[in-house]
Design a protein around this motif. Structure first.
Motif, PDB file in Angstrom:
ATOM      1  N   ARG A 171       0.836  -1.196   0.000  1.00 29.38           N
ATOM      2  CA  ARG A 171       0.000   0.000   0.000  1.00 29.38           C
ATOM      3  C   ARG A 171       0.876   1.254   0.000  1.00 29.38           C
ATOM      4  O   ARG A 171       0.581   2.236  -0.675  1.00 29.38           O
ATOM      5  N   PHE A 172       1.969   1.200   0.774  1.00 27.90           N
ATOM      6  CA  PHE A 172       2.841   2.370   0.873  1.00 27.90           C
ATOM      7  C   PHE A 172       3.518   2.674  -0.459  1.00 27.90           C
ATOM      8  O   PHE A 172       3.590   3.827  -0.881  1.00 27.90           O
ATOM      9  N   HIS A 177       3.898   6.214  -5.040  1.00 29.76           N
ATOM     10  CA  HIS A 177       3.951   6.438  -6.486  1.00 29.76           C
ATOM     11  C   HIS A 177       2.872   7.418  -6.938  1.00 29.76           C
ATOM     12  O   HIS A 177       3.138   8.304  -7.757  1.00 29.76           O
ATOM     13  N   VAL A 178       1.659   7.269  -6.406  1.00 30.21           N
ATOM     14  CA  VAL A 178       0.524   8.069  -6.866  1.00 30.21           C
ATOM     15  C   VAL A 178       0.539   9.479  -6.288  1.00 30.21           C
ATOM     16  O   VAL A 178       0.329  10.458  -7.003  1.00 30.21           O
ATOM     17  N   PHE A 183       1.728  12.393   0.227  1.00 25.20           N
ATOM     18  CA  PHE A 183       0.947  11.370   0.924  1.00 25.20           C
ATOM     19  C   PHE A 183       1.280  11.349   2.407  1.00 25.20           C
ATOM     20  O   PHE A 183       2.427  11.216   2.810  1.00 25.20           O
ATOM     21  N   ASP A 184       0.237  11.477   3.230  1.00 27.59           N
ATOM     22  CA  ASP A 184       0.366  11.407   4.691  1.00 27.59           C
ATOM     23  C   ASP A 184      -0.370  10.147   5.149  1.00 27.59           C
ATOM     24  O   ASP A 184      -1.607  10.097   5.100  1.00 27.59           O
ATOM     25  N   VAL A 218      -0.445  -6.599   3.293  1.00 29.89           N
ATOM     26  CA  VAL A 218       0.579  -6.215   2.308  1.00 29.89           C
ATOM     27  C   VAL A 218       0.092  -5.067   1.433  1.00 29.89           C
ATOM     28  O   VAL A 218       0.565  -3.946   1.502  1.00 29.89           O
ATOM     29  N   GLY A 219      -0.891  -5.369   0.583  1.00 30.13           N
ATOM     30  CA  GLY A 219      -1.377  -4.356  -0.345  1.00 30.13           C
ATOM     31  C   GLY A 219      -2.253  -4.961  -1.403  1.00 30.13           C
ATOM     32  O   GLY A 219      -3.262  -5.595  -1.097  1.00 30.13           O
ATOM     33  N   TYR A 220      -1.822  -4.860  -2.668  1.00 31.35           N
ATOM     34  CA  TYR A 220      -2.651  -5.305  -3.782  1.00 31.35           C
ATOM     35  C   TYR A 220      -1.799  -6.035  -4.822  1.00 31.35           C
ATOM     36  O   TYR A 220      -0.585  -5.874  -4.896  1.00 31.35           O
ATOM     37  N   ILE A 221      -2.503  -6.823  -5.629  1.00 31.25           N
ATOM     38  CA  ILE A 221      -1.840  -7.518  -6.736  1.00 31.25           C
ATOM     39  C   ILE A 221      -2.816  -7.575  -7.905  1.00 31.25           C
ATOM     40  O   ILE A 221      -4.021  -7.714  -7.717  1.00 31.25           O
ATOM     41  N   ILE A 222      -2.296  -7.402  -9.095  1.00 29.07           N
ATOM     42  CA  ILE A 222      -3.102  -7.553 -10.311  1.00 29.07           C
ATOM     43  C   ILE A 222      -2.431  -8.604 -11.167  1.00 29.07           C
ATOM     44  O   ILE A 222      -1.198  -8.656 -11.274  1.00 29.07           O
TER      45      ILE A 222
END
Length: 226
Positions: A171-172, A177-178, A183-184, A218-222
């Motif tokens: 996620r971080f 990146h975005v 980003f806070d 963790v976050g995401y996966i595509i």
């Protein structure tokens, strides 16, 4: 194509980032050699713009470690004007080109293009998973040939995930990146969830076999695989 720019001069770093993003490159940045190595060992890049004089780990050491690790991407070194010794050492360590400060940003872009042409480019302009396609040059997204309108943030999220297809993205890393330095994680913790939800709705990503999957903790996966 994805470029890593490494320099501890924040003003110059921001200028390089902006001009490269205007040329439709994906740009990651690092302000010291330690951060640069962490990013290089975690993510694939198509080229590196690397300053020599930096805190923690200097650019020549970063270059040496990168080549020892078998990372064979084009490297454009940024050197102090007239510092011939560093230029020679950089070329000996595996740098592909150098540019002495101060330099024209237009020349930097031209040098980068030349390096990427010689390297043959390592990323296709069209990124795809199943019937979902994203064209990094035209900035268009389609599913089964039908156009999908995304906001700049949604496009950036999808592009980053597709560049890391079949790899879990934290996620971080995605937020960095975005949103970059804006980003806070404390006040903007739900921003990513909202954008991912909106992106899923627009690409019709529902049901049991989602294209974008959440990896808990963790976050995401595509990707194509489960």
């Amino acid at each position: 194509m994805k470029i890593l720019v490494v320099d501890d001069n924040l003003s110059l770093l921001d200028q390089i980032r902006q001009i490269l993003e205007n040329q439709r490159y994906i740009v990651e940045t690092a302000t010291d050699g330690e951060k640069a190595l962490n990013k290089l060992f975690d993510n694939p890049f198509d080229a590196i713009i690397l300053d020599i004089m930096m805190p923690k780990i200097d650019g020549l050491t970063v270059l040496e470690e990168v080549r020892k690790a078998g990372i064979d991407v084009p490297v454009l070194m940024l050197t102090a004007k007239g510092d011939v010794e560093d230029r020679v050492k950089g070329l000996d360590l595996g740098a592909d080109d150098y540019l002495a400060k101060p330099f024209s940003l237009d020349e930097l872009v031209a040098r980068l293009r030349a390096l990427l042409r010689r390297a043959g480019g390592q990323c296709e302009s069209v990124l795809q998973v199943h019937d979902l396609q994203l064209d990094t040059k035209s900035r268009k997204v389609t599913k089964s040939g039908n156009p999908i309108e995304l906001t700049p943030r949604e496009f950036s999220i999808l592009e980053f995930l597709l560049h890391n297809k079949n790899r879990a993205v934290s996620r971080f890393s995605l937020a960095e990146h975005v949103w970059g330095d804006d980003f806070d994680p404390f006040s903007m913790s739900n921003f990513m969830d909202v954008h991912i939800k909106n992106l899923r709705q627009k690409i019709g990503d529902s049901g049991e076999r989602k294209i974008i999957r959440t990896i808990r903790g963790v976050g995401y996966i595509i990707g194509d695989t489960e």
